[in-house]
Design a protein around this motif. Sequence first.
Motif, PDB file in Angstrom:
ATOM      1  N   LEU A 117       0.958  -1.158   0.065  1.00  0.00           N
ATOM      2  CA  LEU A 117       0.119  -0.009  -0.055  1.00  0.00           C
ATOM      3  C   LEU A 117       0.925   1.345  -0.044  1.00  0.00           C
ATOM      4  N   PHE A 118       0.730   2.308  -1.018  1.00  0.00           N
ATOM      5  CA  PHE A 118       1.276   3.331  -0.660  1.00  0.00           C
ATOM      6  C   PHE A 118       0.250   4.440  -0.229  1.00  0.00           C
ATOM      7  N   THR A 119       0.635   5.164   0.742  1.00  0.00           N
ATOM      8  CA  THR A 119      -0.421   5.963   1.500  1.00  0.00           C
ATOM      9  C   THR A 119       0.334   7.538   1.674  1.00  0.00           C
ATOM     10  N   GLY A 120       1.500   7.646   1.554  1.00  0.00           N
ATOM     11  CA  GLY A 120       1.761   8.906   1.806  1.00  0.00           C
ATOM     12  C   GLY A 120       3.124   9.118   1.014  1.00  0.00           C
ATOM     13  N   ILE A 121       3.488  10.426   0.614  1.00  0.00           N
ATOM     14  CA  ILE A 121       4.480  10.982  -0.249  1.00  0.00           C
ATOM     15  C   ILE A 121       4.782  12.246   0.356  1.00  0.00           C
ATOM     16  N   SER A 122       6.224  12.549   0.413  1.00  0.00           N
ATOM     17  CA  SER A 122       6.487  13.744   0.789  1.00  0.00           C
ATOM     18  C   SER A 122       6.372  14.850   0.015  1.00  0.00           C
ATOM     19  N   SER A 174       7.107  13.594   6.198  1.00  0.00           N
ATOM     20  CA  SER A 174       7.758  14.898   5.838  1.00  0.00           C
ATOM     21  C   SER A 174       9.170  14.917   5.195  1.00  0.00           C
ATOM     22  N   ASN A 175       9.519  16.121   4.635  1.00  0.00           N
ATOM     23  CA  ASN A 175      10.663  16.099   3.774  1.00  0.00           C
ATOM     24  C   ASN A 175      11.958  15.551   4.702  1.00  0.00           C
ATOM     25  N   ASP A 176      11.852  15.918   5.715  1.00  0.00           N
ATOM     26  CA  ASP A 176      13.037  15.457   6.662  1.00  0.00           C
ATOM     27  C   ASP A 176      12.692  14.205   7.375  1.00  0.00           C
ATOM     28  N   SER A 235       1.132  17.585   8.945  1.00  0.00           N
ATOM     29  CA  SER A 235       1.211  18.631   8.165  1.00  0.00           C
ATOM     30  C   SER A 235       2.643  18.641   7.510  1.00  0.00           C
ATOM     31  N   ALA A 236       2.716  19.202   6.383  1.00  0.00           N
ATOM     32  CA  ALA A 236       4.004  19.524   5.570  1.00  0.00           C
ATOM     33  C   ALA A 236       5.215  19.647   6.263  1.00  0.00           C
TER      34      ALA A 236
END
Length: 434
Positions: A117-122, A174-176, A235-236
Motif C-alpha cells: 500500500l502506498f499511503t503517503g508521499i513527502s 515530511s521532507n525530513d 502537516s507538511a
Amino acid sequence: MKKTLLSMVALLVAGHAAMAQNGLTEIPDPDGSQFMCTVLSPNGKYIGGVCYGVNAGFIFDVREQKMVKFDAPDPDTDVQLKAIADNGVAVGWNGPAAIFDFASEKCTTYGEAEQYLFTGISPNGKLIVGARYDGTDDEGTPCLFNEGVPTDLPQPSNKFLGAESAGASALSVSNDSIISGYWVDAMATRPALLWAPNRDGETFSAYPFSRGYFASSYESTMPYSIFSCDQTIMSANGKYVVLNVEKLLDDGGSEFGVARYNTENDLVEYFMASQLEGMEDSELYGFAVSDDGTIVGCCGSLYSGRTGFIWKKGETLQTLAEAFPKVAKFAEYDAGGMNSPCGISADGRYIAGFAFVDSETADEDSEETGGMTTWLFDTLYETNDVAAAPASEGAGKVVARFSADGKRLNADSKVRGFNMLLMKNGKTMKTFNK
C-alpha cells in the motif's frame, strides 16, 4: 493505463468559468465524471482524487487549469489517490500500489494487488510510505519505499506498548523523514505512532506517543479508551498530526472528537462533538492539517450528513459556512449532505474538498438529481463584494489576473474589458480596460 486529457479549451466551451466566486471555485466537469477530491498538494497547486461517475482517478492543475485522468484497467479495480506532492506526483493504488504522475500522465503500479500500500508521499516527492503484506503480520508491516523497494520500519514491542500489536502502517511523511502512522491493538483500534530518523540518517526509531494519552484496553483508567487513528495525517512541516478520537462514556455510549498533536512539544489538544451546540451527537473527522495547525474535516457522519468544518489553533471549531458567511456555496454544500473538506495547503491558504450538488436541469419527472463536485477555496480572497480598483491598480502587487470568461492571464498584462485582480495582500479587485 488509458488516460484522458481535458484541455482548457474544452473546459471553457462547456461553460464552466474558472474564476472564483468569493474565493470558491468548482472544478469544471464537462464529461460528468463527478470529481471527488481526496488530496491537495502542500503548495496548493494540485488536486487529486477519484471520479464518482466513472472508475478512474484524477489530478487537476489549478494554475494551468489542466486535468489528467487515470482509468482503472477494469470496472472492478479500486482506484484511490491518498497523497500528492508539490510536483504533481500522487500515490495510492490502482489495483496494486501505484504512482500517478501528472507530468507524464502515466500510472505505474508495483507488485501484486494487496501486496503493498502506498499511503503517503513527502511534499518534495522524494519519499513514499505505506505498508507491505506478506502473511506474517495481520495488519501489515510499515515501510519506507525507495523507487518501489520497501524498507521496513521498526515496530514497538508488545511489552513497551502495553498491549499486543497486530501490525502497523505508515500514513504520511515530511521532507525530513518524520513519519506518522498507527499500530493496531487488541481492540482493533489504531493508536497513533511516529517514526523519527536516527543520527545515522538511515534507520528509524518508533514512538507510540498515544500511549501516554489513550488506553490500550477497556480495563485502563486512561481518559480516552478508544483512539481510532486511521487519519493520522501530518502537516507538511512535520509539526502537527490530525487525529480522530472516540471517547467511551460511563453509560456505555461514546463521543467523537478531533485532536491536534504537536510533535515538537508532545501535547494533544481536543475538540469534542459535545462542544458543538445542536450537534452534540455528531461525529467529527479531521482529514488534513496545515503547517500552523489548522485542521479541516467534516462533522456528521462518514456516510451521510456531512458538514464541512475548520478548526484553527487557538480558536473554536466552526463550520465553513460559519467561518466564511459570505460564501453561500458552503451552506448549499452542507444542505447536500456530503460537504467534505479533504485537503489544506501547507500555508493554510487553500482548502479543497468535494460536495453533492443538485442538478440545475433536473425537474420533477427527471431521474437526474445531481452529482459530486470538487471545490477549491482561497481563504485570502475578500468574502465581501469585490471592490472596484483605483485607476492606478496600485493597491499592492498584482499576483494573478483573470479575464471575464475565467481564463487566467499574465499578472502584468492588461487586456481589454473586465479584469479580475488578485493582489499580494489577498484582496480582489476588478477593473475595466478600454
